[in-house]
Scaffold this active site. Structure first.
Site, PDB file in Angstrom:
ATOM      1  N   ASP A   4       0.838  -1.214   0.000  1.00 56.41           N
ATOM      2  CA  ASP A   4       0.000   0.000   0.000  1.00 56.41           C
ATOM      3  C   ASP A   4       0.867   1.256   0.000  1.00 56.41           C
ATOM      4  O   ASP A   4       2.021   1.229   0.425  1.00 56.41           O
ATOM      5  CB  ASP A   4      -0.912   0.009   1.240  1.00 56.41           C
ATOM      6  N   GLU A   5       0.289   2.315  -0.474  1.00 56.28           N
ATOM      7  CA  GLU A   5       0.827   3.669  -0.308  1.00 56.28           C
ATOM      8  C   GLU A   5       2.340   3.774  -0.550  1.00 56.28           C
ATOM      9  O   GLU A   5       3.058   4.330   0.273  1.00 56.28           O
ATOM     10  CB  GLU A   5       0.510   4.184   1.097  1.00 56.28           C
ATOM     11  N   ALA A   6       2.789   3.273  -1.686  1.00 54.75           N
ATOM     12  CA  ALA A   6       4.233   3.315  -1.959  1.00 54.75           C
ATOM     13  C   ALA A   6       4.577   4.553  -2.771  1.00 54.75           C
ATOM     14  O   ALA A   6       5.153   4.468  -3.855  1.00 54.75           O
ATOM     15  CB  ALA A   6       4.650   2.031  -2.675  1.00 54.75           C
ATOM     16  N   GLN A   7       4.257   5.705  -2.213  1.00 58.47           N
ATOM     17  CA  GLN A   7       4.452   6.956  -2.963  1.00 58.47           C
ATOM     18  C   GLN A   7       5.917   7.253  -3.270  1.00 58.47           C
ATOM     19  O   GLN A   7       6.213   8.035  -4.163  1.00 58.47           O
ATOM     20  CB  GLN A   7       3.862   8.156  -2.196  1.00 58.47           C
TER      21      GLN A   7
END
Ligand code: TNX
Length: 549
Positions: free
Chosen positions: A357-360
């Site tokens: 998740d959320e691997a910006q």
């Protein structure tokens, strides 16, 4: 009435072949309706007796109240069928539930004919219980729980527990008066789950929770027939599982948590203890390491995991840290192989979580490379990769299980992955995130997904929730407790109860029983039980809690 039947109309033996002489109704749209038997009983069911069967949570497939009842006394015994250590374990567990409050010895025998008798059958004999279902039959002189597997016996025991007075949950001997007699109203419950996957998620990374704290939560979730515990073991703020050959993951990465506390971690021996404890409650642990983002604790422990080779400082605040493993480095691959290999070896269940998740802070190419590597590792270790829904955007179909947690409609990639065989776990944050505040007055919790009151948690249908996704792609449901603001067991209780039972019911009960008006009464009936158990639940104004609970 034929001679082999008992006074209450139930045969004393061979209940597998039973055809009950009581009326059975299935509640459609109004929760579980209670059938009242023909007038061959000594006394008609009282309101209390009927409500005990109507209050079973999660609502069963079929519940029937009858007249009369069974009373646990100083001579009550429990028996297990011979030849099954699992069934014997459930019998011992049941006796252990009954002894403290009653003060009775409750002996357990194997292969005997106890007053409370556990029996194992097989699906071949034509019953409908499946792997987790059961048939519970309560008559004046005997209680019988039948199932195909020990898991079904265990779930039947949870139902029986709810038919006893709430005081049974006290851990010290209670005085017995006529109003607190240990009685179970007669009747029967035929039950099996809607979904095989009914999970609770616990984040032990943002705040660390000890083995006894997690065991306590396992006891609480198993009351409601939850069968998976997903442990979020790693994040920016902490790394919680010891990995051989990587001592700094815990020596450095395990020493922090949100708010500056000491953190902590599980040795592999402690983790095995947790796995075994969960198994004794028929709960399977799903370990999750989160990659390629949410890795600051690991990047602090091993500078070589960073593309620039420089150590990071572990985060002790909520959110904010955008971290990434470095794709393509041999050390990254060795790290993934070692961590996933050891987690898989510690896991008896089918799933190992790889996060995603959320691997910006990770480029799409690096993201795909790391997720692919992690998923391949899980498969090579004989397990099924479990990933957050974002993993389907990188490589549709890559994870075999994708967890939908957003509040937006499903993406094209998610629908495509589901069509190609990826199974979906549903935990839309605006319904199933236990860390969201109930309302504006809730002291704990976040509110990015909006307030989630009990009715919000309950009023959705996992089978049809995702437009454009075939219901057959839905593996089940999960209620996740993220712990940015959660630091104690009392905090866990407050956010999980009463919303966890709402998600548990969506996972277990037939869709036809779905009815908020009936559900809030089922919840209300749990209040005295939680009080006796010491569960510090939120007294939602949406639920008519009994006085004194
Ligand atoms: C989103 S759920 C996250 C978590 C947070 C949570 C807080 C998910 C896959 N990512 O890291 O703890 O929101 O509600």
């Amino acid at each position: 009435m034929s001679a082999h039947r008992s006074r209450t109309g139930f045969p004393r033996r061979s209940l597998f072949a039973a055809s009950f002489a009581v009326v059975v109704l299935v509640g459609i749209g109004v929760g579980v309706a209670i059938g009242v038997g023909p007038a061959h009983h000594d006394a008609p069911p009282t309101a209390v007796q009927a409500s005990a069967y109507a209050s079973i949570l999660p609502a069963p497939v079929r519940a029937t109240a009858a007249g009369g009842g069974f009373t646990v006394t100083a001579s009550t015994s429990v028996s297990a069928p011979s030849g099954s250590a699992g069934a014997r374990g459930v019998a011992d567990y049941l006796a252990g539930l009954l002894r403290p409050a009653t003060g009775y010895p409750v002996p357990v025998t194997t292969g005997g004919d106890g007053d409370i008798r556990l029996e194992l059958g097989s699906a071949a004999s034509g019953n409908q219980y499946g792997a987790e279902g059961y048939l519970l039959t309560v008559a004046d002189r005997q209680i019988v729980i039948q199932a195909n597997q020990p898991a079904g016996l265990f779930h039947g025991v949870q139902t029986l527990r709810q038919l006893l007075p709430a005081a049974i949950e006290q851990r010290t001997a209670q005085a017995v008066t006529s109003s607190t007699a240990w009685s179970v109203p007669s009747g029967s419950v035929l039950d099996s789950p809607r979904f095989g996957y009914r999970a609770a998620g616990l984040d032990v990374a943002r705040h660390f929770f000890t083995v006894p704290q997690v065991e306590r939560y396992i006891d609480e979730i198993s009351l409601y027939k939850i069968d998976y515990l997903h442990l979020h073991l790693t994040d920016d703020q902490g790394w919680r599982i010891a990995i051989d050959n990587w001592p700094n993951l815990t020596a450095v990465g395990g020493r922090t948590e949100i708010g500056g506390g000491a953190g902590g971690y599980y040795t592999q021996a402690q983790y095995r203890q947790l796995v075994a404890y969960a198994q004794s409650r028929f709960v399977t642990i799903i370990p999750e390491i989160d990659v390629p983002g949410h890795v600051t604790a690991a990047l602090a422990a091993y500078p070589g995991l960073n593309c620039d080779g420089k150590a990071r400082t572990p985060s002790t605040v909520i959110g904010g840290a955008f971290s990434s493993l470095c794709a393509g480095k041999p050390l990254t691959d060795t790290f993934l192989d070692d961590v996933i290999g050891q987690l898989a070896a510690l896991t008896p269940g089918p799933y190992v979580g790889i996060g995603g998740d959320e691997a910006q802070a990770t480029s799409p190419a690096a993201y795909a490379a790391i997720v692919d590597r992690a998923a391949a590792d899980v498969r090579a270790d004989g397990k099924i990769p479990w990933g957050w829904q974002e993993t389907t955007a990188a490589n549709p179909g890559t994870p075999d299980v994708a967890a939908y947690w957003h509040t937006d409609p499903p993406t094209a990639q998610l629908k495509q992955a589901a069509g190609a065989g990826t199974k979906l776990v549903l935990m839309p944050a605006n319904h199933a995130y236990l860390d969201q505040k109930y309302d504006q007055n809730t002291k704990l919790g976040l509110k990015w997904a909006g307030y989630v009151e009990v009715q919000d948690a309950y009023d959705w249908n996992p089978g049809t929730y995702l437009a454009g996704v075939d219901p057959s792609a839905v593996l089940g449901v999960e209620a996740d407790l993220w712990t940015e603001t959660v630091a104690s067991s009392a905090d866990i209780d407050y956010l999980a109860f009463p919303r966890l039972p709402a998600i548990a019911e969506l996972g277990w009960s037939p869709a036809a029983t779905h009815d908020w008006a009936a559900f809030r009464l089922r919840l209300a009936a749990q209040g005295p039980r939680w009080k006796a158990l010491g569960v510090a639940y939120f007294k939602s104004p949406q639920v008519p809690w009994p006085a004194g609970s």
